[in-house]
Structure formats: structure tokens, C-alpha cells
Design a protein around this motif. Structure first.
Motif, PDB file in Angstrom:
ATOM      1  N   SER A 159      -3.944   3.516  -3.973  1.00 37.94           N
ATOM      2  CA  SER A 159      -2.939   3.063  -3.019  1.00 37.94           C
ATOM      3  C   SER A 159      -2.538   1.595  -3.179  1.00 37.94           C
ATOM      4  O   SER A 159      -1.351   1.269  -3.076  1.00 37.94           O
ATOM      5  CB  SER A 159      -3.447   3.303  -1.594  1.00 37.94           C
ATOM      6  OG  SER A 159      -2.581   2.730  -0.646  1.00 37.94           O
ATOM      7  N   ARG A 208       0.852  -1.184   0.000  1.00 40.50           N
ATOM      8  CA  ARG A 208       0.000   0.000   0.000  1.00 40.50           C
ATOM      9  C   ARG A 208       0.892   1.238   0.000  1.00 40.50           C
ATOM     10  O   ARG A 208       1.805   1.335   0.820  1.00 40.50           O
ATOM     11  CB  ARG A 208      -0.920   0.020   1.225  1.00 40.50           C
ATOM     12  CG  ARG A 208      -2.072  -0.973   1.174  1.00 40.50           C
ATOM     13  CD  ARG A 208      -3.106  -0.569   0.142  1.00 40.50           C
ATOM     14  NE  ARG A 208      -4.260  -1.446   0.146  1.00 40.50           N
ATOM     15  CZ  ARG A 208      -5.413  -1.161   0.754  1.00 40.50           C
ATOM     16  NH1 ARG A 208      -5.536  -0.025   1.423  1.00 40.50           N
ATOM     17  NH2 ARG A 208      -6.423  -2.003   0.701  1.00 40.50           N
ATOM     18  N   GLN A 231      -1.050   7.644   1.657  1.00 43.49           N
ATOM     19  CA  GLN A 231      -1.923   8.622   1.015  1.00 43.49           C
ATOM     20  C   GLN A 231      -1.291  10.001   0.898  1.00 43.49           C
ATOM     21  O   GLN A 231      -1.840  10.861   0.204  1.00 43.49           O
ATOM     22  CB  GLN A 231      -3.253   8.700   1.772  1.00 43.49           C
ATOM     23  CG  GLN A 231      -4.079   7.440   1.644  1.00 43.49           C
ATOM     24  CD  GLN A 231      -5.486   7.607   2.189  1.00 43.49           C
ATOM     25  OE1 GLN A 231      -6.098   8.661   2.048  1.00 43.49           O
ATOM     26  NE2 GLN A 231      -6.006   6.556   2.807  1.00 43.49           N
TER      27      GLN A 231
END
Length: 231
Positions: free
Chosen positions: A222, A211, A214
């Protein structure tokens, strides 16, 4: 026409040509190329070590699909025989410049990734980073990758992928997909690219799921994968 009408007509007359220009794919591709490196700067920095490990031992004749502005030249050995298939011609100037900077012999083509103009079994390695999200037919591209790869050749990839089915993130990806395709030169945030690679017929597939934070990329892109598939 009254002055009151002119208050509406003049801005509209000025805005409509700009709207038509912005809606053209040629204009969007030009802007995509111009700002690509700036937009991808944090993303590239986050993945730098992983990409260095992934691409470090690339050798021989290499085909890179969708090389963009040439960010991967920094990770490749200088003696590779590199062919780049980049459909956006506005990327080509940056590709040529970065190839010279890194001392890499480069051949740049603009053909289709789903009909690669190379013989069967003719390349040792295919590289694709952030490309399967935007091609018209990912399955057809993977068939072409397997066709042009020599036996034992490798497909090295880094891609953002769909979140697990039924999750809130997956629903968000689907909802934002039309907008993201428009500004991202055809990029689909909700493609199950990991599944497409596993089902493409490679003899072995090894991939890592990660991931991206952000503060580096928008949350709906992501989920990423990176890895290797052997022909």
C-alpha cells in the motif's frame, strides 16, 4: 505395485511436471505478462489522474525503464521520441500494439537497466513506474538514470515502498518478500526506494507519499511514492 500405491503415485506423477514448469522463471514471466493488465486494472484506475498530471508535459527523447505492457502510453504526448527498456520479452507484443494505438513512435529494447546502452546526457526524461522494486541493484540503476539524463532532465517515478521501520506493516513486508519476489518477477515489497532516490545525487527531488486502499492492492504494498527528480 498395488492399487493403493497407484492412488498416490499417479497424482504425484502428474503434479511434478507442472511444479517444475511453474518454478521456471520463463514460465512465470510469461504468466506475469499475460495477466499484468488484468491484475493492475484497479491500481491503474486509482492512479490515473496523478499519473496524467505527472507525465503530461513530457517532451523530447524519453527513456522508460520497465514499461511493462505500455500502460503509460495513454498519458504521453504523441510526438515524444520513446525508448522502452523492457527485460521481459513477453511484454513486447503488448508494447508494440499500444504504441500503435496511441500513435507513439517506439523503440523497444531488452538490455539491462543497470547498464543502459545509451550515451551520457542523451535523454530529456526517464520514466519508471513500479520498476525500482524489482531491479537487482536500485542504486546502480539510479546512477545510470543520472548518467543518461541531460543536464536539467527529469526522472519521473511512481513506486511502492517500504513502510516505516519498526512498524507491523514493515515486518509483514519483510516476511512476505520471498513469496512476493517469486510471483512478482523479482518485486521486493520492503525496499526503501524513497531513500534511494533522495540519496542518488539528483539536484532536487520532490515526491508525494500516498497509501493505496486495500481494495485496490494488497495491504503490504500500500505505501507508494510518486514525483520528480531533477538531474
Amino acid at each position: 505395485m498395488s492399487p493403493l500405491h497407484l492412488i498416490w503415485v499417479i497424482p504425484l506423477a502428474l503434479f511434478l511436471p507442472a511444479l517444475v514448469l511453474m518454478s521456471s522463471r520463463g514460465f512465470r514471466r510469461r504468466m506475469f505478462a499475460r495477466f499484468y493488465d488484468r491484475v493492475q486494472k484497479k491500481h491503474e484506475a486509482f492512479l490515473r489522474d496523478r499519473k496524467r498530471d505527472l507525465l503530461a508535459d513530457v517532451r523530447g527523447r524519453v527513456l522508460e525503464i520497465g514499461p511493462g505492457t505500455g500502460v503509460n502510453f495513454a498519458y504521453l504526448p504523441h510526438d515524444v521520441d520513446w525508448i522502452g527498456l523492457e527485460p521481459n520479452p513477453h511484454m513486447h507484443a503488448a508494447l508494440r500494439r499500444k504504441a500503435r494505438e496511441h500513435g507513439i513512435r517506439a523503440e523497444i529494447r531488452t538490455g539491462s537497466a543497470v547498464e543502459i546502452d545509451l550515451p551520457d546526457d542523451s535523454v530529456d526524461c526517464v520514466i519508471g513506474t513500479l520498476v525500482l522494486c524489482s531491479v537487482p541493484d536500485a542504486e546502480a540503476l539510479l546512477r545510470e538514470v543520472r548518467r543518461v539524463l541531460a543536464p536539467g532532465g527529469r526522472f519521473l517515478f511512481v513506486e511502492h515502498v517500504a513502510a516505516p521501520a519498526g512498524t507491523a506493516l514493515r515486518k509483514r513486508q519483510r516476511r512476505l518478500s520471498p513469496f512476493w519476489q517469486w510471483i512478482g518477477d523479482g518485486c521486493h515489497p520492503d525496499r526503501e526506494t524513497d531513500l534511494r532516490i533522495r540519496e542518488a545525487g539528483f539536484t532536487r527531488v520532490e515526491l508525494e507519499e500516498i497509501r493505496i486502499p486495500q481494495d485496490v492492492v494488497p495491504g503490504f504494498v500500500s505505501p507508494h511514492i510518486l514525483g520528480c527528480a531533477w538531474n
